[in-house]
Design a protein around this motif. Sequence first.
Motif, PDB file in Angstrom:
ATOM      1  N   ASN A 183     -53.399 -58.090  10.086  1.00  0.00           N
ATOM      2  CA  ASN A 183     -54.380 -57.010   9.999  1.00  0.00           C
ATOM      3  C   ASN A 183     -53.723 -55.639  10.110  1.00  0.00           C
ATOM      4  OD1 ASN A 183     -56.604 -58.829   9.896  1.00  0.00           O
ATOM      5  ND2 ASN A 183     -56.450 -59.094  12.101  1.00  0.00           N
ATOM      6  N   THR A 184     -54.450 -54.636   9.632  1.00  0.00           N
ATOM      7  CA  THR A 184     -54.049 -53.240   9.805  1.00  0.00           C
ATOM      8  C   THR A 184     -55.024 -52.615  10.777  1.00  0.00           C
ATOM      9  OG1 THR A 184     -53.247 -53.134   7.543  1.00  0.00           O
ATOM     10  CG2 THR A 184     -53.731 -51.034   8.624  1.00  0.00           C
ATOM     11  N   PHE A 185     -54.487 -51.941  11.789  1.00  0.00           N
ATOM     12  CA  PHE A 185     -55.335 -51.332  12.802  1.00  0.00           C
ATOM     13  C   PHE A 185     -55.311 -49.815  12.705  1.00  0.00           C
ATOM     14  CE2 PHE A 185     -54.707 -55.528  14.468  1.00  0.00           C
ATOM     15  CZ  PHE A 185     -55.937 -55.836  15.031  1.00  0.00           C
ATOM     16  N   SER A 186     -56.478 -49.240  12.912  1.00  0.00           N
ATOM     17  CA  SER A 186     -56.655 -47.795  12.998  1.00  0.00           C
ATOM     18  C   SER A 186     -57.422 -47.522  14.283  1.00  0.00           C
ATOM     19  CB  SER A 186     -57.437 -47.276  11.792  1.00  0.00           C
ATOM     20  OG  SER A 186     -56.728 -47.529  10.602  1.00  0.00           O
ATOM     21  N   LEU A 187     -57.619 -46.255  14.566  1.00  0.00           N
ATOM     22  CA  LEU A 187     -58.315 -45.873  15.793  1.00  0.00           C
ATOM     23  C   LEU A 187     -59.483 -44.965  15.456  1.00  0.00           C
ATOM     24  CD1 LEU A 187     -58.366 -45.759  18.935  1.00  0.00           C
ATOM     25  CD2 LEU A 187     -56.925 -43.718  18.748  1.00  0.00           C
ATOM     26  N   LEU A 188     -60.603 -45.235  16.068  1.00  0.00           N
ATOM     27  CA  LEU A 188     -61.789 -44.394  15.958  1.00  0.00           C
ATOM     28  C   LEU A 188     -61.907 -43.600  17.252  1.00  0.00           C
ATOM     29  CD1 LEU A 188     -64.429 -43.639  14.481  1.00  0.00           C
ATOM     30  CD2 LEU A 188     -65.492 -45.602  15.597  1.00  0.00           C
ATOM     31  N   VAL A 189     -61.999 -42.298  17.137  1.00  0.00           N
ATOM     32  CA  VAL A 189     -62.035 -41.457  18.332  1.00  0.00           C
ATOM     33  C   VAL A 189     -62.980 -40.277  18.112  1.00  0.00           C
ATOM     34  CG1 VAL A 189     -60.026 -40.095  17.655  1.00  0.00           C
ATOM     35  CG2 VAL A 189     -60.563 -40.309  20.060  1.00  0.00           C
ATOM     36  N   GLY A 190     -63.627 -39.881  19.175  1.00  0.00           N
ATOM     37  CA  GLY A 190     -64.525 -38.731  19.094  1.00  0.00           C
ATOM     38  C   GLY A 190     -63.758 -37.431  19.074  1.00  0.00           C
ATOM     39  N   GLY A 191     -64.303 -36.468  18.384  1.00  0.00           N
ATOM     40  CA  GLY A 191     -63.665 -35.164  18.310  1.00  0.00           C
ATOM     41  C   GLY A 191     -63.485 -34.525  19.675  1.00  0.00           C
ATOM     42  N   ASP A 192     -64.387 -34.853  20.621  1.00  0.00           N
ATOM     43  CA  ASP A 192     -64.246 -34.310  21.967  1.00  0.00           C
ATOM     44  C   ASP A 192     -62.981 -34.837  22.639  1.00  0.00           C
ATOM     45  OD1 ASP A 192     -65.431 -36.849  21.958  1.00  0.00           O
ATOM     46  OD2 ASP A 192     -66.508 -36.498  23.829  1.00  0.00           O
ATOM     47  N   LEU A 212     -48.225 -42.401  17.930  1.00  0.00           N
ATOM     48  CA  LEU A 212     -49.531 -42.954  17.588  1.00  0.00           C
ATOM     49  C   LEU A 212     -49.944 -42.485  16.196  1.00  0.00           C
ATOM     50  CD1 LEU A 212     -52.478 -43.178  20.100  1.00  0.00           C
ATOM     51  CD2 LEU A 212     -52.835 -42.951  17.668  1.00  0.00           C
ATOM     52  N   LEU A 213     -49.775 -41.189  15.945  1.00  0.00           N
ATOM     53  CA  LEU A 213     -50.118 -40.636  14.628  1.00  0.00           C
ATOM     54  C   LEU A 213     -49.186 -41.125  13.529  1.00  0.00           C
ATOM     55  CD1 LEU A 213     -51.131 -36.896  14.938  1.00  0.00           C
ATOM     56  CD2 LEU A 213     -52.445 -38.797  14.042  1.00  0.00           C
ATOM     57  N   ARG A 214     -47.952 -41.341  13.853  1.00  0.00           N
ATOM     58  CA  ARG A 214     -46.984 -41.790  12.861  1.00  0.00           C
ATOM     59  C   ARG A 214     -47.258 -43.248  12.435  1.00  0.00           C
ATOM     60  NH1 ARG A 214     -42.560 -41.259  15.754  1.00  0.00           N
ATOM     61  NH2 ARG A 214     -42.571 -39.013  15.445  1.00  0.00           N
ATOM     62  N   GLU A 215     -47.711 -44.049  13.379  1.00  0.00           N
ATOM     63  CA  GLU A 215     -47.848 -45.486  13.135  1.00  0.00           C
ATOM     64  C   GLU A 215     -49.266 -45.959  12.823  1.00  0.00           C
ATOM     65  OE1 GLU A 215     -45.827 -47.735  16.246  1.00  0.00           O
ATOM     66  OE2 GLU A 215     -44.518 -45.994  16.593  1.00  0.00           O
ATOM     67  N   PHE A 216     -50.265 -45.155  13.168  1.00  0.00           N
ATOM     68  CA  PHE A 216     -51.656 -45.591  12.995  1.00  0.00           C
ATOM     69  C   PHE A 216     -52.490 -44.451  12.402  1.00  0.00           C
ATOM     70  CE2 PHE A 216     -49.905 -47.939  16.574  1.00  0.00           C
ATOM     71  CZ  PHE A 216     -50.153 -49.249  16.196  1.00  0.00           C
ATOM     72  N   THR A 217     -53.523 -44.825  11.682  1.00  0.00           N
ATOM     73  CA  THR A 217     -54.479 -43.860  11.144  1.00  0.00           C
ATOM     74  C   THR A 217     -55.556 -43.608  12.189  1.00  0.00           C
ATOM     75  OG1 THR A 217     -54.080 -44.623   8.896  1.00  0.00           O
ATOM     76  CG2 THR A 217     -56.143 -43.443   9.285  1.00  0.00           C
ATOM     77  N   LEU A 218     -55.963 -42.365  12.314  1.00  0.00           N
ATOM     78  CA  LEU A 218     -57.050 -41.998  13.213  1.00  0.00           C
ATOM     79  C   LEU A 218     -58.257 -41.577  12.397  1.00  0.00           C
ATOM     80  CD1 LEU A 218     -54.642 -41.826  15.226  1.00  0.00           C
ATOM     81  CD2 LEU A 218     -55.835 -39.912  16.268  1.00  0.00           C
ATOM     82  N   TYR A 219     -59.396 -42.122  12.744  1.00  0.00           N
ATOM     83  CA  TYR A 219     -60.670 -41.702  12.183  1.00  0.00           C
ATOM     84  C   TYR A 219     -61.381 -40.918  13.271  1.00  0.00           C
ATOM     85  CZ  TYR A 219     -59.897 -44.889   8.319  1.00  0.00           C
ATOM     86  OH  TYR A 219     -59.387 -45.502   7.217  1.00  0.00           O
ATOM     87  N   ILE A 220     -61.645 -39.648  12.989  1.00  0.00           N
ATOM     88  CA  ILE A 220     -62.249 -38.767  13.980  1.00  0.00           C
ATOM     89  C   ILE A 220     -63.682 -38.465  13.579  1.00  0.00           C
ATOM     90  CG2 ILE A 220     -62.020 -36.604  15.258  1.00  0.00           C
ATOM     91  CD1 ILE A 220     -59.486 -38.328  15.399  1.00  0.00           C
ATOM     92  N   PHE A 221     -64.604 -38.674  14.514  1.00  0.00           N
ATOM     93  CA  PHE A 221     -65.978 -38.274  14.241  1.00  0.00           C
ATOM     94  C   PHE A 221     -66.279 -37.034  15.073  1.00  0.00           C
ATOM     95  CE2 PHE A 221     -66.290 -41.346  17.677  1.00  0.00           C
ATOM     96  CZ  PHE A 221     -67.240 -40.831  18.537  1.00  0.00           C
ATOM     97  N   PRO A 222     -66.595 -35.943  14.386  1.00  0.00           N
ATOM     98  CA  PRO A 222     -66.871 -34.703  15.106  1.00  0.00           C
ATOM     99  C   PRO A 222     -68.208 -34.769  15.826  1.00  0.00           C
ATOM    100  CG  PRO A 222     -67.210 -34.393  12.770  1.00  0.00           C
ATOM    101  CD  PRO A 222     -66.704 -35.795  12.945  1.00  0.00           C
ATOM    102  N   ARG A 223     -68.273 -34.090  16.951  1.00  0.00           N
ATOM    103  CA  ARG A 223     -69.536 -33.913  17.647  1.00  0.00           C
ATOM    104  C   ARG A 223     -69.880 -32.438  17.533  1.00  0.00           C
ATOM    105  NH1 ARG A 223     -69.058 -37.763  22.889  1.00  0.00           N
ATOM    106  NH2 ARG A 223     -70.849 -36.561  23.537  1.00  0.00           N
ATOM    107  N   GLU A 224     -71.136 -32.109  17.738  1.00  0.00           N
ATOM    108  CA  GLU A 224     -71.593 -30.732  17.516  1.00  0.00           C
ATOM    109  C   GLU A 224     -70.802 -29.704  18.319  1.00  0.00           C
ATOM    110  OE1 GLU A 224     -75.804 -30.391  17.986  1.00  0.00           O
ATOM    111  OE2 GLU A 224     -76.176 -32.066  16.652  1.00  0.00           O
ATOM    112  N   THR A 225     -70.260 -30.123  19.456  1.00  0.00           N
ATOM    113  CA  THR A 225     -69.565 -29.175  20.322  1.00  0.00           C
ATOM    114  C   THR A 225     -68.074 -29.061  20.001  1.00  0.00           C
ATOM    115  OG1 THR A 225     -69.227 -30.953  21.914  1.00  0.00           O
ATOM    116  CG2 THR A 225     -71.151 -29.531  22.235  1.00  0.00           C
ATOM    117  N   ASP A 226     -67.583 -29.794  19.014  1.00  0.00           N
ATOM    118  CA  ASP A 226     -66.149 -29.832  18.729  1.00  0.00           C
ATOM    119  C   ASP A 226     -65.652 -28.600  17.983  1.00  0.00           C
ATOM    120  OD1 ASP A 226     -66.039 -32.306  19.850  1.00  0.00           O
ATOM    121  OD2 ASP A 226     -66.187 -33.367  17.944  1.00  0.00           O
ATOM    122  N   ILE A 227     -64.360 -28.361  18.173  1.00  0.00           N
ATOM    123  CA  ILE A 227     -63.668 -27.320  17.418  1.00  0.00           C
ATOM    124  C   ILE A 227     -62.670 -28.002  16.481  1.00  0.00           C
ATOM    125  CG2 ILE A 227     -62.372 -25.157  17.615  1.00  0.00           C
ATOM    126  CD1 ILE A 227     -63.110 -25.103  20.571  1.00  0.00           C
TER     127      ILE A 227
END
Length: 191
Positions: free
Chosen positions: A98-107, A121-136
Motif C-alpha cells: 500500500n501507499t500511505f498518506s496523511l490527512l491533517v487539519g489546517g489547524d 515526513l514531507l519528503r516520504e509521504f503526501t499530506l492532505y490538508i483540510f483547511p478550517r475557517e480559522t486557518d491561515i
Amino acid sequence: MHIVLFSGSFSPFHNGHFSLVKELIERKEVDQVWISVTPLNPHKSSSDLWPLDFRKLLVREVYRDCPNVFITEIEETLSFPLYTYNTLKALQESYTENTFSLLVGGDNFHNFNTWYNAENLLREFTLYIFPRETDIQGSTTFMKNKGIHWLNVSTIDISSTIIRKKIENGEQIKDLVPSCIEQKIVSYIKI
C-alpha cells in the motif's frame, strides 16, 4: 491501494471528522481511510483525553458498517512519544503493498515545523490538508511543498474542545457528534 491515515485524539470524534472522512470516500480521493485513535498526542495534554478504549469504541461505532474505513491500532504498538512520522513508517513497513498518506487539519498543520522529522515526513509521504475557517493555510515554510495537497472540501468548523466544554456546561451536543454515539457520550459523562 492508496490509504490515508487520519490520526488524532478524537476526544470525542465529532461531525467535523465524520464529514471529512465521508467526503474523501465519496469523492474517491483515496481508496481507504485508516483512523488511528492516538493514545497520547505529544502536542496535547493528557488531561484533555477520555480513556483510549472509550474513544476507540466511539469511532468503531461510527464506522461499523463502512468497508472503506478501517480503525488501526498501530500506535498502541509503538514506543512513546508517538510521532506521526514513526506511525507512517511503521504502517509502510507493515503493509508494503500500500501507499500511505496523511490527512491533517489546517489547524495542526499551522505548527507543522514543530513536528518530529517534519522534513522527512514531507519528503516520504503526501499530506492532505483540510483547511478550517480559522486557518491561515499553515506554516509558510512548508505550504508550497509539492507533497502537500490542500483539499477543497466542505468542513464543519467545530472542535472536540468545544464539545467537551458544552458537555461540562450541560449544553446539548446533538448536532455536533454522529447520532449513533451521542447517547454513549452523554451516558459516559454522567458516570
